[in-house]
Write a protein that holds these residues in place. Structure first.
Motif, PDB file in Angstrom:
ATOM      1  N   MET A   1      -5.674  10.298  -0.777  1.00  0.00           N
ATOM      2  CA  MET A   1      -4.935   9.076  -1.107  1.00  0.00           C
ATOM      3  C   MET A   1      -3.488   9.224  -0.640  1.00  0.00           C
ATOM      4  SD  MET A   1      -4.435   7.217  -4.847  1.00  0.00           S
ATOM      5  CE  MET A   1      -6.185   6.980  -5.111  1.00  0.00           C
ATOM      6  N   SER A   2      -2.955   8.182  -0.027  1.00  0.00           N
ATOM      7  CA  SER A   2      -1.586   8.216   0.486  1.00  0.00           C
ATOM      8  C   SER A   2      -0.582   8.147  -0.660  1.00  0.00           C
ATOM      9  CB  SER A   2      -1.357   7.042   1.435  1.00  0.00           C
ATOM     10  OG  SER A   2      -1.407   5.820   0.721  1.00  0.00           O
ATOM     11  N   PRO A   3       0.671   8.603  -0.424  1.00  0.00           N
ATOM     12  CA  PRO A   3       1.699   8.496  -1.470  1.00  0.00           C
ATOM     13  C   PRO A   3       1.904   7.062  -1.946  1.00  0.00           C
ATOM     14  CG  PRO A   3       2.426   9.974   0.276  1.00  0.00           C
ATOM     15  CD  PRO A   3       1.163   9.327   0.755  1.00  0.00           C
ATOM     16  N   GLU A   4       1.844   6.101  -1.007  1.00  0.00           N
ATOM     17  CA  GLU A   4       2.032   4.701  -1.390  1.00  0.00           C
ATOM     18  C   GLU A   4       0.927   4.245  -2.351  1.00  0.00           C
ATOM     19  OE1 GLU A   4       2.090   5.848   1.650  1.00  0.00           O
ATOM     20  OE2 GLU A   4       4.032   5.308   2.544  1.00  0.00           O
ATOM     21  N   ALA A   5      -0.317   4.690  -2.057  1.00  0.00           N
ATOM     22  CA  ALA A   5      -1.436   4.321  -2.934  1.00  0.00           C
ATOM     23  C   ALA A   5      -1.255   4.939  -4.320  1.00  0.00           C
ATOM     24  CB  ALA A   5      -2.754   4.769  -2.318  1.00  0.00           C
ATOM     25  N   PHE A   6      -0.741   6.195  -4.365  1.00  0.00           N
ATOM     26  CA  PHE A   6      -0.444   6.818  -5.647  1.00  0.00           C
ATOM     27  C   PHE A   6       0.620   6.012  -6.401  1.00  0.00           C
ATOM     28  CE2 PHE A   6      -2.297  10.998  -4.323  1.00  0.00           C
ATOM     29  CZ  PHE A   6      -3.095  11.177  -5.440  1.00  0.00           C
ATOM     30  N   GLY A  35       2.853  11.434 -12.028  1.00  0.00           N
ATOM     31  CA  GLY A  35       3.059  11.161 -10.601  1.00  0.00           C
ATOM     32  C   GLY A  35       3.771  12.284  -9.881  1.00  0.00           C
ATOM     33  N   VAL A  36       4.835  12.826 -10.484  1.00  0.00           N
ATOM     34  CA  VAL A  36       5.557  13.939  -9.857  1.00  0.00           C
ATOM     35  C   VAL A  36       4.677  15.184  -9.802  1.00  0.00           C
ATOM     36  CG1 VAL A  36       7.554  15.481 -10.071  1.00  0.00           C
ATOM     37  CG2 VAL A  36       7.822  13.042 -10.511  1.00  0.00           C
ATOM     38  N   SER A  37       3.874  15.386 -10.838  1.00  0.00           N
ATOM     39  CA  SER A  37       2.954  16.536 -10.841  1.00  0.00           C
ATOM     40  C   SER A  37       1.977  16.460  -9.674  1.00  0.00           C
ATOM     41  CB  SER A  37       2.177  16.601 -12.156  1.00  0.00           C
ATOM     42  OG  SER A  37       3.032  16.814 -13.242  1.00  0.00           O
ATOM     43  N   ILE A  38       1.471  15.266  -9.383  1.00  0.00           N
ATOM     44  CA  ILE A  38       0.487  15.102  -8.310  1.00  0.00           C
ATOM     45  C   ILE A  38       1.157  15.181  -6.939  1.00  0.00           C
ATOM     46  CG2 ILE A  38      -1.122  13.471  -7.249  1.00  0.00           C
ATOM     47  CD1 ILE A  38      -1.715  12.451 -10.108  1.00  0.00           C
ATOM     48  N   LEU A  39       2.275  14.497  -6.785  1.00  0.00           N
ATOM     49  CA  LEU A  39       2.921  14.420  -5.472  1.00  0.00           C
ATOM     50  C   LEU A  39       3.812  15.626  -5.171  1.00  0.00           C
ATOM     51  CD1 LEU A  39       3.861  10.620  -5.376  1.00  0.00           C
ATOM     52  CD2 LEU A  39       1.945  11.766  -4.253  1.00  0.00           C
ATOM     53  N   SER A 302       6.618   8.494  -3.842  1.00  0.00           N
ATOM     54  CA  SER A 302       5.492   7.649  -3.402  1.00  0.00           C
ATOM     55  C   SER A 302       5.862   6.731  -2.243  1.00  0.00           C
ATOM     56  CB  SER A 302       4.986   6.800  -4.576  1.00  0.00           C
ATOM     57  OG  SER A 302       5.929   5.791  -4.899  1.00  0.00           O
ATOM     58  N   HIS A 303       7.150   6.651  -1.926  1.00  0.00           N
ATOM     59  CA  HIS A 303       7.658   5.759  -0.875  1.00  0.00           C
ATOM     60  C   HIS A 303       7.402   4.277  -1.184  1.00  0.00           C
ATOM     61  CE1 HIS A 303       8.193   9.434   1.299  1.00  0.00           C
ATOM     62  NE2 HIS A 303       6.885   9.642   1.465  1.00  0.00           N
ATOM     63  N   LEU A 304       7.093   3.988  -2.446  1.00  0.00           N
ATOM     64  CA  LEU A 304       6.822   2.593  -2.811  1.00  0.00           C
ATOM     65  C   LEU A 304       8.047   1.699  -2.640  1.00  0.00           C
ATOM     66  CD1 LEU A 304       4.608   0.725  -3.887  1.00  0.00           C
ATOM     67  CD2 LEU A 304       5.332   1.282  -6.204  1.00  0.00           C
ATOM     68  N   PRO A 305       9.264   2.149  -3.029  1.00  0.00           N
ATOM     69  CA  PRO A 305      10.432   1.293  -2.792  1.00  0.00           C
ATOM     70  C   PRO A 305      10.630   0.956  -1.319  1.00  0.00           C
ATOM     71  CG  PRO A 305      10.976   3.039  -4.336  1.00  0.00           C
ATOM     72  CD  PRO A 305       9.621   3.346  -3.786  1.00  0.00           C
ATOM     73  N   THR A 306      10.391   1.928  -0.443  1.00  0.00           N
ATOM     74  CA  THR A 306      10.533   1.677   1.000  1.00  0.00           C
ATOM     75  C   THR A 306       9.505   0.667   1.479  1.00  0.00           C
ATOM     76  OG1 THR A 306      11.325   3.947   1.298  1.00  0.00           O
ATOM     77  CG2 THR A 306      10.587   2.781   3.265  1.00  0.00           C
ATOM     78  N   LEU A 307       8.266   0.822   0.989  1.00  0.00           N
ATOM     79  CA  LEU A 307       7.198  -0.102   1.374  1.00  0.00           C
ATOM     80  C   LEU A 307       7.524  -1.529   0.960  1.00  0.00           C
ATOM     81  CD1 LEU A 307       4.289  -0.644   2.396  1.00  0.00           C
ATOM     82  CD2 LEU A 307       3.487  -0.117   0.069  1.00  0.00           C
ATOM     83  N   VAL A 308       7.946  -1.700  -0.307  1.00  0.00           N
ATOM     84  CA  VAL A 308       8.280  -3.048  -0.789  1.00  0.00           C
ATOM     85  C   VAL A 308       9.493  -3.588  -0.052  1.00  0.00           C
ATOM     86  CG1 VAL A 308       9.005  -4.388  -2.792  1.00  0.00           C
ATOM     87  CG2 VAL A 308       7.263  -2.614  -3.045  1.00  0.00           C
ATOM     88  N   GLY A 309      10.499  -2.722   0.155  1.00  0.00           N
ATOM     89  CA  GLY A 309      11.708  -3.152   0.851  1.00  0.00           C
ATOM     90  C   GLY A 309      11.415  -3.615   2.271  1.00  0.00           C
ATOM     91  N   ASP A 310      10.615  -2.844   2.987  1.00  0.00           N
ATOM     92  CA  ASP A 310      10.268  -3.230   4.361  1.00  0.00           C
ATOM     93  C   ASP A 310       9.499  -4.543   4.383  1.00  0.00           C
ATOM     94  OD1 ASP A 310      11.492  -0.965   5.301  1.00  0.00           O
ATOM     95  OD2 ASP A 310       9.633   0.194   5.541  1.00  0.00           O
ATOM     96  N   THR A 311       8.609  -4.721   3.396  1.00  0.00           N
ATOM     97  CA  THR A 311       7.823  -5.958   3.331  1.00  0.00           C
ATOM     98  C   THR A 311       8.731  -7.165   3.086  1.00  0.00           C
ATOM     99  OG1 THR A 311       5.932  -4.742   2.445  1.00  0.00           O
ATOM    100  CG2 THR A 311       5.937  -7.135   2.161  1.00  0.00           C
ATOM    101  N   LEU A 312       9.680  -7.014   2.165  1.00  0.00           N
ATOM    102  CA  LEU A 312      10.579  -8.126   1.854  1.00  0.00           C
ATOM    103  C   LEU A 312      11.499  -8.462   3.023  1.00  0.00           C
ATOM    104  CD1 LEU A 312      11.578  -7.334  -1.851  1.00  0.00           C
ATOM    105  CD2 LEU A 312      10.195  -9.248  -1.049  1.00  0.00           C
TER     106      LEU A 312
END
Length: 434
Positions: A1-6, A35-39, A302-312
C-alpha cells in the motif's frame, strides 16, 4: 500500500473513531501513533509522543490559554458579564428587539474576556434568556441570538481558536488577536442588524423592553466600566506594544481578581471554582494540541497534504475558487466535527495551498475561525445550540436551529466582506507597534 493510501485510510479511521464517540484528542493520538509506526517505526512513534508532549508543556507562549480562560471564569464568578448585559440593556432595551441586541453586545463583551464560545453562550444564556422570556420574545429569536452571539467567543480576542491556529501555523498570536477585532465588531453589528430586520418584519418576535432614565443608564454603565477597562488595557496593550499576549493575559487576570475582590463580588469559593474550571478546559485544549503534533507527522509521512494540495492547485477555478472550495470544506466538516479537531486535521493540508496561492495566513486564519463559528451552530453537532438547550429546557432543539439560520447568513456576509476587503482583518496587525 502506498503512503498516500495509508494516509487516506488513517483519516477514514479517525472519522470512524469520532463516530464511535471516542474523544477527539485520543482518536487523533491513536491514528497518529499507528500511522507513524507503520510508515516509520514504533520506536519513532513513541519518541514522538514523548517529545511533543514535553515540548508543548514547556512552551511559554501557551500560558495565554489558561490565563485568558481563567480571566473569563473570574469575570463570570464576579458577575461582570451580568453588569455588561445590564448596561447594554439600559441603553437599547427599550427598542424592538432591544433585549436580543443587548445580548449580542453582552456576548461580544464577554468574548473579549473569555475567548470561549461555549462559556459565552452559557453565561449570556443564563443572564438574558429569562429576561427575553419575561417580555414575550419569540423562543426562536431569543435562543438563536444567544447561540449565535456565543460564537463571537472564538473570533473576538482573546480567542482560543486563534491561539491554536497560531501554534499550528507558527504565526504571531498577538497579530492574530488583533486581526479578529474588526471582523468581530463587524459580525456583532451584523447580528444586531439581523435582529433589527427580523423585528421590523415581524414586531411580535421581539417586543420593546422598559425604558430607563439617564441616571439609570449612567449607573448601569458605571457597573460595566471594569470589564470595558480590562478589555481596553489587555487588547490595547498588545496593539501598542506595551504587553506581549502572555503579559496581557496575566495583567487581565490580575485586574479582574483585584476588581472582584475589592468590590466583594468575587469570593474565595468563586475564585476556586474559576481555577478548577480553567484547569479542566486547559487540559482539554492541551490534549488536542499534543494530538495535533502526533497526527501531523503521520500526515506528512503519508504525503497526503501534498496530494490534496496538488489536486486543489490543478483545479482550473482560480485562486479564489480554491479558497471557496476550502471554506466550503470547513462548512461541511463543521456539521460533523468539533471545531478544534477540524482545525488540527486540516491545517497541515490546507495551509501550504493557501501560502502557495499567495494569500496571507493571518487573513486566512480569520476566515477559518469564522467558518468554525458556523460549525458551532449547524446541525447535527452545533455545540452552542445544545449549550443553549441546557439553559432553555422548554425550547425544542429544532426551534433553536431554526432561530440561528438568519445569523448564519450574517456570518456568510462577514466572510464575503473580509474576502472583498482584506484590510478588515489586516489593518490592525499591520499597524501594531512592536
Amino acid at each position: 500500500m502506498s503512503p498516500e493510501a495509508f494516509g487516506i485510510t488513517g483519516v477514514a479511521a479517525l472519522f470512524a473513531l469520532l463516530a464511535l464517540r471516542v474523544p477527539v484528542a485520543f482518536a487523533m493520538i491513536v491514528v497518529g501513533l499507528a500511522g507513524v509506526s507503520i510508515l516509520n517505526s514504533p520506536k519513532a512513534a513513541l519518541s514522538l509522543l514523548a517529545s511533543e508532549g514535553f515540548n508543548l508543556a514547556s512552551n511559554a507562549d501557551l500560558i495565554v490559554i489558561p490565563l485568558f480562560i481563567l480571566l473569563g471564569n473570574i469575570a463570570t464568578e464576579a458577575g461582570m458579564s451580568r453588569k455588561l448585559y445590564d448596561a447594554a440593556y439600559a441603553w437599547i432595551g427599550r427598542f424592538r428587539g432591544g433585549l436580543a441586541s443587548a445580548t449580542v453586545v453582552g456576548c461580544a463583551g464577554f468574548a473579549a474576556l473569555s475567548g470561549s464560545s461555549v462559556a459565552s453562550a452559557l453565561t449570556m444564556g443564563r443572564v438574558s434568556l429569562s429576561e427575553m422570556k419575561r417580555f414575550d420574545y419569540s423562543p426562536r429569536l431569543s435562543t438563536g441570538v444567544v447561540a449565535a452571539g456565543g460564537t463571537l467567543g472564538i473570533l473576538i480576542p482573546p480567542s482560543t481558536g486563534f491561539v491554536l491556529y497560531a501554534i499550528l501555523t507558527q504565526e504571531s498570536i498577538g497579530r492574530l488577536f488583533l486581526a479578529g477585532v474588526l471582523p468581530g465588531l463587524l459580525l456583532s453589528f451584523l447580528f444586531i442588524l439581523t435582529v433589527w430586520f427580523l423585528t421590523l418584519m415581524r414586531p411580535e418576535l421581539g417586543p420593546a423592553g422598559p425604558s430607563t432614565n439617564w441616571a439609570e443608564k449612567a449607573r448601569k454603565s458605571l457597573g460595566a466600566l471594569p470589564i470595558v477597562m480590562i478589555v481596553f488595557i489587555t487588547i490595547g496593550g498588545i496593539y501598542f506594544g506595551v504587553f506581549s499576549p502572555v503579559e496581557a493575559s496575566a495583567v487581565g487576570v490580575g485586574l479582574a481578581a483585584v476588581i472582584g475582590a475589592a468590590s466583594r463580588t468575587l469570593s474565595l469559593r468563586g475564585f476556586i471554582v474559576a481555577l478548577k474550571d480553567s484547569v479542566a478546559t486547559t487540559a482539554t485544549v492541551m490534549l488536542i494540541l499534543i494530538a495535533a503534533h502526533v497526527i501531523g507527522p503521520f500526515l506528512a509521512l503519508s504525503h497526503l497534504p501534498t496530494l490534496v494540495g496538488d489536486t486543489l492547485t490543478r483545479l482550473d477555478i482560480g485562486r479564489y475558487g480554491v479558497l471557496a472550495v476550502i471554506l466550503l470544506s470547513y462548512l461541511v466538516l463543521g456539521c460533523f466535527m468539533e471545531g478544534f479537531a477540524m482545525l488540527v486535521l486540516t491545517m497541515p493540508i490546507f495551509l501550504p495551498v493557501i501560502t502557495a496561492l499567495g494569500f496571507d495566513p493571518i487573513w486566512f486564519g480569520v476566515l477559518v475561525v469564522i467558518t468554525l463559528e458556523m460549525g458551532l451552530i449547524t446541525p447535527p453537532v452545533g455545540i452552542n445550540v445544545f449549550i443553549v438547550k441546557s439553559v432553555a429546557r422548554d425550547v425544542p432543539v429544532n426551534d433553536i436551529f431554526l432561530g440561528v439560520l438568519p445569523f448564519l447568513l450574517a456570518m456568510i456576509v462577514t466572510v464575503v466582506l473580509i474576502v472583498l476587503f482584506p484590510s478588515l482583518a489586516l489593518y490592525l496587525p499591520t499597524t501594531m507597534i512592536g
